[in-house]
Design an enzyme around this catalytic site. Structure first.
Site, PDB file in Angstrom:
ATOM      1  N   ASP A   1      30.604  64.265  47.944  1.00 12.20           N
ATOM      2  CA  ASP A   1      30.101  65.595  49.036  1.00 12.20           C
ATOM      3  C   ASP A   1      28.192  64.656  49.332  1.00 12.20           C
ATOM      4  O   ASP A   1      28.070  64.594  48.221  1.00 12.20           O
ATOM      5  CB  ASP A   1      29.849  65.965  48.740  1.00 12.20           C
ATOM      6  CG  ASP A   1      29.517  67.546  49.933  1.00 12.20           C
ATOM      7  OD1 ASP A   1      29.797  67.333  50.414  1.00 12.20           O
ATOM      8  OD2 ASP A   1      29.281  69.048  49.254  1.00 12.20           O
ATOM      9  N   SER A   2      27.449  65.853  50.288  1.00  8.93           N
ATOM     10  CA  SER A   2      26.729  65.852  50.055  1.00  8.93           C
ATOM     11  C   SER A   2      25.546  66.621  49.166  1.00  8.93           C
ATOM     12  O   SER A   2      24.577  66.123  49.328  1.00  8.93           O
ATOM     13  CB  SER A   2      26.114  65.945  52.350  1.00  8.93           C
ATOM     14  OG  SER A   2      26.768  67.343  52.133  1.00  8.93           O
TER      15      SER A   2
ATOM     16  N   TYR B   1      22.965  66.952  54.722  1.00 10.37           N
ATOM     17  CA  TYR B   1      23.617  65.671  55.663  1.00 10.37           C
ATOM     18  C   TYR B   1      23.952  65.967  57.292  1.00 10.37           C
ATOM     19  O   TYR B   1      23.863  65.598  58.219  1.00 10.37           O
ATOM     20  CB  TYR B   1      25.019  64.860  55.914  1.00 10.37           C
ATOM     21  CG  TYR B   1      24.972  64.122  54.501  1.00 10.37           C
ATOM     22  CD1 TYR B   1      23.812  64.768  53.625  1.00 10.37           C
ATOM     23  CD2 TYR B   1      26.034  63.064  54.040  1.00 10.37           C
ATOM     24  CE1 TYR B   1      23.452  63.312  52.203  1.00 10.37           C
ATOM     25  CE2 TYR B   1      26.055  62.171  52.982  1.00 10.37           C
ATOM     26  CZ  TYR B   1      24.943  62.413  51.799  1.00 10.37           C
ATOM     27  OH  TYR B   1      24.396  61.447  51.222  1.00 10.37           O
ATOM     28  N   GLY B   2      23.834  67.311  57.386  1.00  4.04           N
ATOM     29  CA  GLY B   2      24.800  68.007  58.696  1.00  4.04           C
ATOM     30  C   GLY B   2      23.747  68.121  59.761  1.00  4.04           C
ATOM     31  O   GLY B   2      24.097  67.993  61.051  1.00  4.04           O
TER      32      GLY B   2
ATOM     33  N   CYS C   1      33.257  65.979  52.007  1.00  4.31           N
ATOM     34  CA  CYS C   1      32.332  66.347  53.301  1.00  4.31           C
ATOM     35  C   CYS C   1      32.507  66.547  54.514  1.00  4.31           C
ATOM     36  O   CYS C   1      33.398  64.647  54.782  1.00  4.31           O
ATOM     37  CB  CYS C   1      30.891  65.758  52.409  1.00  4.31           C
ATOM     38  SG  CYS C   1      29.719  66.096  54.339  1.00  4.31           S
ATOM     39  N   ASN C   2      32.452  67.695  55.160  1.00  2.51           N
ATOM     40  CA  ASN C   2      32.695  67.621  56.529  1.00  2.51           C
ATOM     41  C   ASN C   2      32.302  66.354  57.586  1.00  2.51           C
ATOM     42  O   ASN C   2      32.912  65.780  58.108  1.00  2.51           O
ATOM     43  CB  ASN C   2      32.954  68.621  57.115  1.00  2.51           C
ATOM     44  CG  ASN C   2      34.715  69.355  56.659  1.00  2.51           C
ATOM     45  OD1 ASN C   2      35.529  69.769  57.123  1.00  2.51           O
ATOM     46  ND2 ASN C   2      33.720  70.380  55.982  1.00  2.51           N
ATOM     47  N   THR C   3      30.705  66.528  57.110  1.00  2.72           N
ATOM     48  CA  THR C   3      29.680  66.151  57.947  1.00  2.72           C
ATOM     49  C   THR C   3      29.926  64.401  57.866  1.00  2.72           C
ATOM     50  O   THR C   3      29.921  63.559  58.608  1.00  2.72           O
ATOM     51  CB  THR C   3      28.435  65.380  57.359  1.00  2.72           C
ATOM     52  OG1 THR C   3      28.383  67.346  57.595  1.00  2.72           O
ATOM     53  CG2 THR C   3      27.225  65.475  58.653  1.00  2.72           C
TER      54      THR C   3
ATOM     55  N   GLU D   1      22.602  76.890  49.615  1.00  5.35           N
ATOM     56  CA  GLU D   1      21.495  76.214  48.386  1.00  5.35           C
ATOM     57  C   GLU D   1      20.648  76.997  47.918  1.00  5.35           C
ATOM     58  O   GLU D   1      20.079  76.428  46.913  1.00  5.35           O
ATOM     59  CB  GLU D   1      21.014  74.673  49.568  1.00  5.35           C
ATOM     60  CG  GLU D   1      21.971  74.487  50.122  1.00  5.35           C
ATOM     61  CD  GLU D   1      22.933  73.000  48.741  1.00  5.35           C
ATOM     62  OE1 GLU D   1      22.091  72.976  48.372  1.00  5.35           O
ATOM     63  OE2 GLU D   1      24.016  72.297  48.511  1.00  5.35           O
TER      64      GLU D   1
ATOM     65  N   CYS E   1      33.170  73.013  57.106  1.00  3.04           N
ATOM     66  CA  CYS E   1      32.130  72.532  55.990  1.00  3.04           C
ATOM     67  C   CYS E   1      32.965  73.103  54.431  1.00  3.04           C
ATOM     68  O   CYS E   1      32.554  74.060  54.681  1.00  3.04           O
ATOM     69  CB  CYS E   1      30.841  73.472  56.208  1.00  3.04           C
ATOM     70  SG  CYS E   1      29.397  73.079  55.087  1.00  3.04           S
ATOM     71  N   THR E   2      32.176  72.185  53.058  1.00  3.15           N
ATOM     72  CA  THR E   2      32.764  72.932  51.813  1.00  3.15           C
ATOM     73  C   THR E   2      32.150  73.512  51.906  1.00  3.15           C
ATOM     74  O   THR E   2      32.156  73.500  50.792  1.00  3.15           O
ATOM     75  CB  THR E   2      32.485  71.326  51.683  1.00  3.15           C
ATOM     76  OG1 THR E   2      31.289  70.469  51.859  1.00  3.15           O
ATOM     77  CG2 THR E   2      33.537  70.219  52.030  1.00  3.15           C
ATOM     78  N   HIS E   3      30.554  73.653  52.045  1.00  6.05           N
ATOM     79  CA  HIS E   3      30.283  75.378  51.539  1.00  6.05           C
ATOM     80  C   HIS E   3      30.052  76.023  52.074  1.00  6.05           C
ATOM     81  O   HIS E   3      29.998  77.126  51.133  1.00  6.05           O
ATOM     82  CB  HIS E   3      28.193  74.425  52.245  1.00  6.05           C
ATOM     83  CG  HIS E   3      27.338  73.693  51.767  1.00  6.05           C
ATOM     84  ND1 HIS E   3      27.710  72.735  51.162  1.00  6.05           N
ATOM     85  CD2 HIS E   3      26.455  74.341  50.712  1.00  6.05           C
ATOM     86  CE1 HIS E   3      26.738  72.098  50.295  1.00  6.05           C
ATOM     87  NE2 HIS E   3      25.723  73.117  50.247  1.00  6.05           N
TER      88      HIS E   3
END
Ligand code: DGL
Length: 267
Positions: free
Chosen positions: A9-10, A41-42, A72-74, A151, A184-186
């Site tokens: 993942d990012s 990364y988005g 990671c979706n991006t 974050e 988005c994984t977040h």
């Protein structure tokens, strides 16, 4: 096959997927690498996302992984196809499983997707959804403020509500949407705030559950399950950035011991 499964993942958002993988596949060994130093990364260029993702993959290939999960979706939106073509192990992204989960959930055939700018611009969710059912109506909204909020540790209801409310206005106005994909994984970290903002008429879904199911199916189909009779093992978690900034999220939200997290430098 007793080799580990690699998860990239990012940042730390992909731990939502790792958490679910561990729950569904307790006997598998997982190695997670989050590029916290270069997250997000988005909003980066596609070239950067491709280069960085390959660096993460090269690191994990050094551990002889038997399967790669792009949590990671991006990175899934930008690099998954290339990874599938060039690696000789199974590679699973999070977008197709997320799309399938939404199709199972919707009754109105109106689905909303939220994600980073790159994921929304790629239209990867629309393509994955409409490949299965061309009749589906979608509304996609980029939420570039969510990842920095998470974050920086501001993911509590009190701090996040206003930003979430503003970002999801267009979705709330659409009376027909009954399913919202957290693309988005977040975003699962903000799930309770998002649910409160969109209300009970909209089911909020992440890809994690369905990705776990897909990994399990592929392991069974390819006869790649860990066959060793051993106790469940803790995952190994590596990050590229400093440990201090991710510690609270790892301990408080994911309930992983931060002592199992190590910082690495990519070659
Ligand atoms: N992991 C990314 C995703 O799922 C979110 C964070 C980022 O922008 O790098 O899209």
């Amino acid at each position: 096959m007793n080799q580990p499964i690699g998860v990239i993942d990012s940042g730390v958002g992909g731990l939502t997927v790792l958490h679910e993988l561990k729950r569904q596949l307790p006997r598998e060994k997982f190695i997670y690498l989050g590029d916290t130093k270069r997250c997000p990364y988005g909003s980066r260029t596609s070239e950067e996302v491709v280069t960085f993702t390959w660096e993460l993959v090269d690191f994990l290939m050094g551990y002889d992984i038997k399967m790669l999960i792009v949590a990671c979706n991006t990175a899934t939106a930008v690099v998954l196809q290339q990874l599938k073509e060039q690696l000789d192990i199974p590679v699973i992204g999070v977008i197709e499983p997320g799309a399938r989960a939404a199709i199972k959930s919707t009754n109105t055939n109106h689905i909303a997707i939220i994600g980073t700018e790159n994921t929304i611009l790629s239209r990867s969710y629309d393509v994955a959804l409409k490949e299965i059912n061309p009749e589906l109506q979608t509304i996609s909204v980029a939420c570039p403020l969510f990842v920095p909020l998470i974050e920086s540790g501001k993911y509590s209801k009190r701090e996040a509500k206003e930003v979430v409310d503003k970002s999801l206005r267009a979705i709330k106005k659409d009376q027909l949407v009954d399913t919202l994909i957290l693309g988005c994984t977040h975003y699962p970290i903000l799930q309770s705030v998002i649910e409160e903002v969109v209300g009970e008429s909209i089911t909020v879904l992440s890809s994690a559950l369905e990705t776990g199911a897909e990994v399990s199916t592929v392991l069974t189909f390819s006869q790649m399950h860990n066959v060793m009779d051993q106790d469940p093992q803790a995952p190994e978690i590596y990050v590229t950035g400093d440990l201090q900034s991710v510690k609270p999220l790892i301990e408080e939200f994911f309930q992983f011991k931060s002592s199992i997290v190590k910082q690495v430098t990519l070659a």
